[in-house]
Design a protein around this motif. Structure first.
Motif, PDB file in Angstrom:
ATOM      1  N   GLU A 332      -2.364   3.222   6.984  1.00 29.31           N
ATOM      2  CA  GLU A 332      -1.394   2.019   7.130  1.00 29.31           C
ATOM      3  C   GLU A 332      -0.241   2.470   6.027  1.00 29.31           C
ATOM      4  O   GLU A 332       0.964   2.390   6.522  1.00 29.31           O
ATOM      5  CB  GLU A 332      -1.893   0.825   6.336  1.00 29.31           C
ATOM      6  CG  GLU A 332      -1.002  -0.371   6.402  1.00 29.31           C
ATOM      7  CD  GLU A 332      -1.537  -1.582   5.945  1.00 29.31           C
ATOM      8  OE1 GLU A 332      -0.458  -2.541   5.340  1.00 29.31           O
ATOM      9  OE2 GLU A 332      -2.481  -2.187   6.143  1.00 29.31           O
ATOM     10  N   SER A 333      -0.550   3.243   5.139  1.00 28.40           N
ATOM     11  CA  SER A 333       0.309   3.751   4.457  1.00 28.40           C
ATOM     12  C   SER A 333       1.289   4.736   5.257  1.00 28.40           C
ATOM     13  O   SER A 333       2.423   5.052   5.298  1.00 28.40           O
ATOM     14  CB  SER A 333      -0.171   4.576   3.024  1.00 28.40           C
ATOM     15  OG  SER A 333       0.927   5.249   2.200  1.00 28.40           O
ATOM     16  N   THR A 336       3.397   2.965   7.717  1.00 30.06           N
ATOM     17  CA  THR A 336       4.452   2.222   7.349  1.00 30.06           C
ATOM     18  C   THR A 336       5.537   3.029   6.249  1.00 30.06           C
ATOM     19  O   THR A 336       6.719   2.510   6.211  1.00 30.06           O
ATOM     20  CB  THR A 336       4.083   0.893   6.461  1.00 30.06           C
ATOM     21  OG1 THR A 336       3.302   1.422   5.466  1.00 30.06           O
ATOM     22  CG2 THR A 336       3.372   0.186   7.540  1.00 30.06           C
ATOM     23  N   LYS A 338       4.994   3.400   3.275  1.00 25.49           N
ATOM     24  CA  LYS A 338       4.739   2.784   1.950  1.00 25.49           C
ATOM     25  C   LYS A 338       3.326   2.648   1.151  1.00 25.49           C
ATOM     26  O   LYS A 338       2.483   2.884   1.891  1.00 25.49           O
ATOM     27  CB  LYS A 338       5.155   1.181   2.170  1.00 25.49           C
ATOM     28  CG  LYS A 338       6.814   0.823   2.793  1.00 25.49           C
ATOM     29  CD  LYS A 338       6.716  -0.486   2.908  1.00 25.49           C
ATOM     30  CE  LYS A 338       8.296  -0.690   3.692  1.00 25.49           C
ATOM     31  NZ  LYS A 338       8.661  -2.213   3.974  1.00 25.49           N
ATOM     32  N   LYS A 359      -0.165  -0.251  16.279  1.00 20.98           N
ATOM     33  CA  LYS A 359       0.638   0.108  15.398  1.00 20.98           C
ATOM     34  C   LYS A 359       0.352   1.662  14.914  1.00 20.98           C
ATOM     35  O   LYS A 359       1.327   2.338  14.314  1.00 20.98           O
ATOM     36  CB  LYS A 359       0.372  -0.718  13.965  1.00 20.98           C
ATOM     37  CG  LYS A 359       0.733  -2.072  14.163  1.00 20.98           C
ATOM     38  CD  LYS A 359       2.295  -2.421  14.123  1.00 20.98           C
ATOM     39  CE  LYS A 359       2.597  -3.764  14.268  1.00 20.98           C
ATOM     40  NZ  LYS A 359       3.852  -4.325  14.383  1.00 20.98           N
TER      41      LYS A 359
END
Length: 367
Positions: A332-333, A336, A338, A359
């Motif tokens: 996920e990091s 994104t 982030k 995603k």
């Protein structure tokens, strides 16, 4: 006698059978499940098994001749297969990784609870003496508080490695080197250090044009006590050196086994603390060697839990889920750009498989 069914007959099935057949006085292989039957027949002959061969796992879900299922299929199949057996009251040992998403992990955990069955996830590296020595030393506090944890999961795989139909895709494999190679070392990191509170990561595909997943990842971890960690996951490192190093306030220890202790000298410069090193070496030497190591060590642990009725194993479904949660935070990091906080909520874009498939980045080789 515990009756065992092996579902899936790929390369890892050989490792499972080599381990199970070391315990012929405690368990027996009663079933092999393979879509074509050809691989299963070869394994039956190779290991001199007195078992039946099935083409469909549903034929044995409710069989009285199966107590424990060893699941050796691709990651994308784990949730469906494990849940079916667990709900039927069969104990299940799942080859890593547990599943490609947290939602699938939770489904497996719910099935185990409803079926009152044991669920264990393979983490064979916990069953080696050097890592147990490292954990024992850190648990004694001799190193002082751990301030930095370094995890290098270095592997090398050629392009043809991803020619296998289910590898190199988010749909079937669930990720790249983080999910299917570093999973071993992430399990050890979490076992010793616990879950970080924040992750910042980048991933790339540098060398494998026939794969849509990463072959290199670098992640920075922040732990609740303010200490840091770093994880490099790779299938592009020549030599395949793998190591974990834990830097404490007073000394470092690592695997492959290493120890170094420093004391403060004049002006704050280091002086080697050989007395502390000797004390650490002594504690490590007192760790009794395991009778069985690797997969055999874990299978011994699972068999004992079934035999005693305790269902207490070193690596249960919750332990397996923790590793997947950290992997999802890394993904996920990376997706994104982030930092990601842990634990991941159920509305995370990397909680459910259908969201992950939307995603997750599809990598192309770098020019």
């Amino acid at each position: 006698m515990i009756n065992v069914a092996l579902v899936g007959t790929g390369s890892i099935a050989v490792t499972h059978l080599e381990a199970f057949t070391r315990f012929r006085d405690r368990c027996r292989i009663t079933a092999l499940v393979d879509r074509s039957g050809e691989k299963a027949q070869k394994l039956k002959e190779r290991f001199n098994l007195d078992c039946e061969i099935y083409s469909d796992y549903e034929e044995i879900v409710n069989s009285d001749s199966v107590d424990l299922v060893s699941l050796c299929t691709p990651p994308s199949t784990h949730a469906n297969l494990a849940s079916a057996f667990l709900l039927a009251g069969k104990h299940v040992l799942v080859e890593k990784p547990m599943a490609p998403s947290l939602s699938e992990c939770d489904r497996m955990l719910e099935a185990a609870a409803r079926g009152h069955a044991l669920l264990s996830i393979v983490g064979q590296n916990r069953f080696y003496d050097p890592i147990r020595q490292v954990k024992r030393v850190i648990d004694t506090g001799l190193t002082g508080r751990i301030v930095h944890a370094e995890t290098n999961s270095y592997w090398w795989r050629g392009r043809s490695y991803y020619d296998v139909e289910w590898r190199g895709t988010w749909e079937a494999e669930g990720g790249g080197c983080v999910m299917n190679h570093a999973v071993h070392h992430l399990d050890l990191l979490l076992w010793i250090r616990g879950m970080p509170s924040e992750v910042l990561a980048v991933t790339a595909n540098t060398s494998h044009g026939n794969s849509q997943v990463e072959d290199l990842s670098i992640a920075i971890l922040k732990f609740p006590d303010g200490s840091l960690g770093q994880v490099t996951s790779s299938v592009v490192h020549h030599g395949e050196e793998q190591r974990l190093v834990f830097q404490g306030e007073h000394a470092k220890v690592g695997m492959p086994w290493q120890v170094y202790a420093s004391a403060e000298g004049d002006g704050g410069f280091p002086e080697r603390n050989q007395d502390l090193e000797a004390e650490i070496q002594q504690v490590a030497a007192e760790v009794a060697p395991l009778q069985y190591t690797g997969h055999a060590g874990q299978i011994d642990d699972v068999l004992r839990a079934i035999e005693t009725g305790s269902q207490q194993v070193l690596i249960d479904g919750n332990e397996g889920r923790k590793t997947i949660e950290l992997i999802m935070a890394i993904y996920e990091s990376s997706a994104t750009g982030k930092p990601v906080s842990l634990p991941l909520p159920k509305d995370s874009i990397f909680y459910a498989q259908e969201s992950i498939l939307r995603k997750a980045p599809r990598f192309h080789p770098m020019a």
